[in-house]
Write a protein that holds these residues in place. Sequence first.
Motif, PDB file in Angstrom:
ATOM      1  N   SER A 199       1.323  -1.190  -0.069  1.00 47.03           N
ATOM      2  CA  SER A 199      -0.147  -0.155   0.150  1.00 47.03           C
ATOM      3  C   SER A 199       0.558   1.258   0.443  1.00 47.03           C
ATOM      4  O   SER A 199       0.401   2.332  -0.113  1.00 47.03           O
ATOM      5  CB  SER A 199      -0.984  -0.238   1.564  1.00 47.03           C
ATOM      6  N   ASN A 200       2.155   1.206  -0.127  1.00 45.40           N
ATOM      7  CA  ASN A 200       3.323   2.050   0.602  1.00 45.40           C
ATOM      8  C   ASN A 200       4.100   2.457  -0.504  1.00 45.40           C
ATOM      9  O   ASN A 200       5.571   2.755  -0.641  1.00 45.40           O
ATOM     10  CB  ASN A 200       4.057   2.708   1.915  1.00 45.40           C
ATOM     11  N   GLU A 201       3.699   1.215  -1.692  1.00 40.58           N
ATOM     12  CA  GLU A 201       5.310   1.110  -2.679  1.00 40.58           C
ATOM     13  C   GLU A 201       4.998   2.424  -3.417  1.00 40.58           C
ATOM     14  O   GLU A 201       6.471   3.030  -4.330  1.00 40.58           O
ATOM     15  CB  GLU A 201       4.331  -0.173  -3.270  1.00 40.58           C
ATOM     16  N   GLY A 202       4.348   2.526  -3.669  1.00 38.70           N
ATOM     17  CA  GLY A 202       4.462   4.108  -4.217  1.00 38.70           C
ATOM     18  C   GLY A 202       4.845   4.127  -5.955  1.00 38.70           C
ATOM     19  O   GLY A 202       4.264   3.374  -5.906  1.00 38.70           O
ATOM     20  N   THR A 203       5.893   4.391  -6.682  1.00 39.76           N
ATOM     21  CA  THR A 203       6.159   4.471  -7.479  1.00 39.76           C
ATOM     22  C   THR A 203       8.117   3.722  -7.815  1.00 39.76           C
ATOM     23  O   THR A 203       8.341   4.774  -7.552  1.00 39.76           O
ATOM     24  CB  THR A 203       6.304   5.814  -9.008  1.00 39.76           C
ATOM     25  N   PRO A 204       7.869   2.224  -7.186  1.00 34.86           N
ATOM     26  CA  PRO A 204       9.421   1.929  -8.114  1.00 34.86           C
ATOM     27  C   PRO A 204      10.005   2.695  -8.944  1.00 34.86           C
ATOM     28  O   PRO A 204       9.408   2.792 -10.163  1.00 34.86           O
ATOM     29  CB  PRO A 204       9.146   0.736  -7.362  1.00 34.86           C
ATOM     30  N   ASN A 205      11.267   2.778  -8.897  1.00 36.14           N
ATOM     31  CA  ASN A 205      12.047   2.731 -10.662  1.00 36.14           C
ATOM     32  C   ASN A 205      12.243   1.867 -10.976  1.00 36.14           C
ATOM     33  O   ASN A 205      12.691   2.196 -12.674  1.00 36.14           O
ATOM     34  CB  ASN A 205      13.248   4.135  -9.969  1.00 36.14           C
ATOM     35  N   TRP A 206      13.282   0.633 -10.210  1.00 36.03           N
ATOM     36  CA  TRP A 206      12.878  -0.843 -10.742  1.00 36.03           C
ATOM     37  C   TRP A 206      12.889  -1.352 -10.443  1.00 36.03           C
ATOM     38  O   TRP A 206      11.939  -1.429  -8.983  1.00 36.03           O
ATOM     39  CB  TRP A 206      15.033  -0.398 -11.057  1.00 36.03           C
ATOM     40  N   THR A 207      12.561  -2.538 -10.744  1.00 36.68           N
ATOM     41  CA  THR A 207      11.995  -3.495 -10.188  1.00 36.68           C
ATOM     42  C   THR A 207      12.058  -5.250 -11.112  1.00 36.68           C
ATOM     43  O   THR A 207      13.409  -4.716 -11.577  1.00 36.68           O
ATOM     44  CB  THR A 207      10.693  -4.104 -10.277  1.00 36.68           C
ATOM     45  N   THR A 208      12.411  -6.281 -10.494  1.00 32.82           N
ATOM     46  CA  THR A 208      12.686  -7.540 -10.972  1.00 32.82           C
ATOM     47  C   THR A 208      12.094  -8.450 -10.668  1.00 32.82           C
ATOM     48  O   THR A 208      11.703  -8.394  -8.821  1.00 32.82           O
ATOM     49  CB  THR A 208      14.622  -7.693 -10.960  1.00 32.82           C
ATOM     50  N   THR A 209      12.805 -10.032 -10.896  1.00 28.95           N
ATOM     51  CA  THR A 209      12.259 -11.108  -9.752  1.00 28.95           C
ATOM     52  C   THR A 209      13.548 -12.375  -9.645  1.00 28.95           C
ATOM     53  O   THR A 209      14.333 -11.777 -10.451  1.00 28.95           O
ATOM     54  CB  THR A 209      10.818 -11.473 -10.526  1.00 28.95           C
TER      55      THR A 209
END
Length: 298
Positions: free
Chosen positions: A148-158
């Motif tokens: 709910s507080n993740e906001g807008t991350p600049n990067w992601t991966t799995t």
Amino acid sequence: MTRRTALLSFLATSLVVAASGVLAGCPAATTTVAYNPITGITIDSDSLVTGFGCGTGPGQVYEYGVFLSYADDGGTHGPAVYSGVFDCYSPGIFSNLPANDAGDLSFDLTVVAWNQASFPTALSCLPDMVPDTGFTTCPGDSPGVLASNEGTPNWTTTCTGTQQSGVSVLAVCAPLTPTGAATGDAGSGEASDDDGATPAGQPVLVDTHGFVTGDGGTYVCGTDFQTVRATYSSGSQSGSASATCPAPLSISPTVAGGAYAITVELFQANVGVAQVACQATASATAPVTASCASATGP
């Protein structure tokens, strides 16, 4: 179940061993403390941020969050059962994770990473959140709060990982991928060509572990300098960047194919130690590490 559980388990084991290591009535003797490896899954933060580095710049990772779900449950965000938020320089440790009802100990992990400007302050973990214990309960340790507080991350991966008894298993992660969220302006110039198009390039990096000198010596991170600052230019683009060694100095955004001339200054307690001239050509497909000449005096 989290990094705090691992610390408590280690402390308890150490106390038991220490209490049983000396026999009554015998002279003090050297005791051997048995090391019990932490059972769990760990994200290697150094590998995770390769190509971006840690720091406060717009193109550098500041904090990262992790969601864990059982692999046979499918998906990650929805059925996430564990989570955590970690400083960029810290490994992501999850310890003593229980098997699910099917006995599964394999996990899918989703990583979200922010630069300093994008990191949600609601996820900050303060040392005094649980007073007088020495341990903390952080907001990001709840998957629901993190989501709910993740906001807008600049990067992601799995990532994936299977817990094994008595082993700290390293999660296998794909490279961080930019999400398209704004990372801010890394310098005073814009990364664009003459017709207005922006052939985006990957970051240009400067390795800050050490710099050679003309007489065959080396300026070593931590011994001879602690911070580096750089000014750079490529065509009409120019800017500055900084880093605390040994984190790589990262120049971003860049223009693919752009030739970057970089002047790096080394500092010890804010006193200039040396200068180094470096250069690199940005790539559209992967980060590039600059090549540097010999360091000269300040």
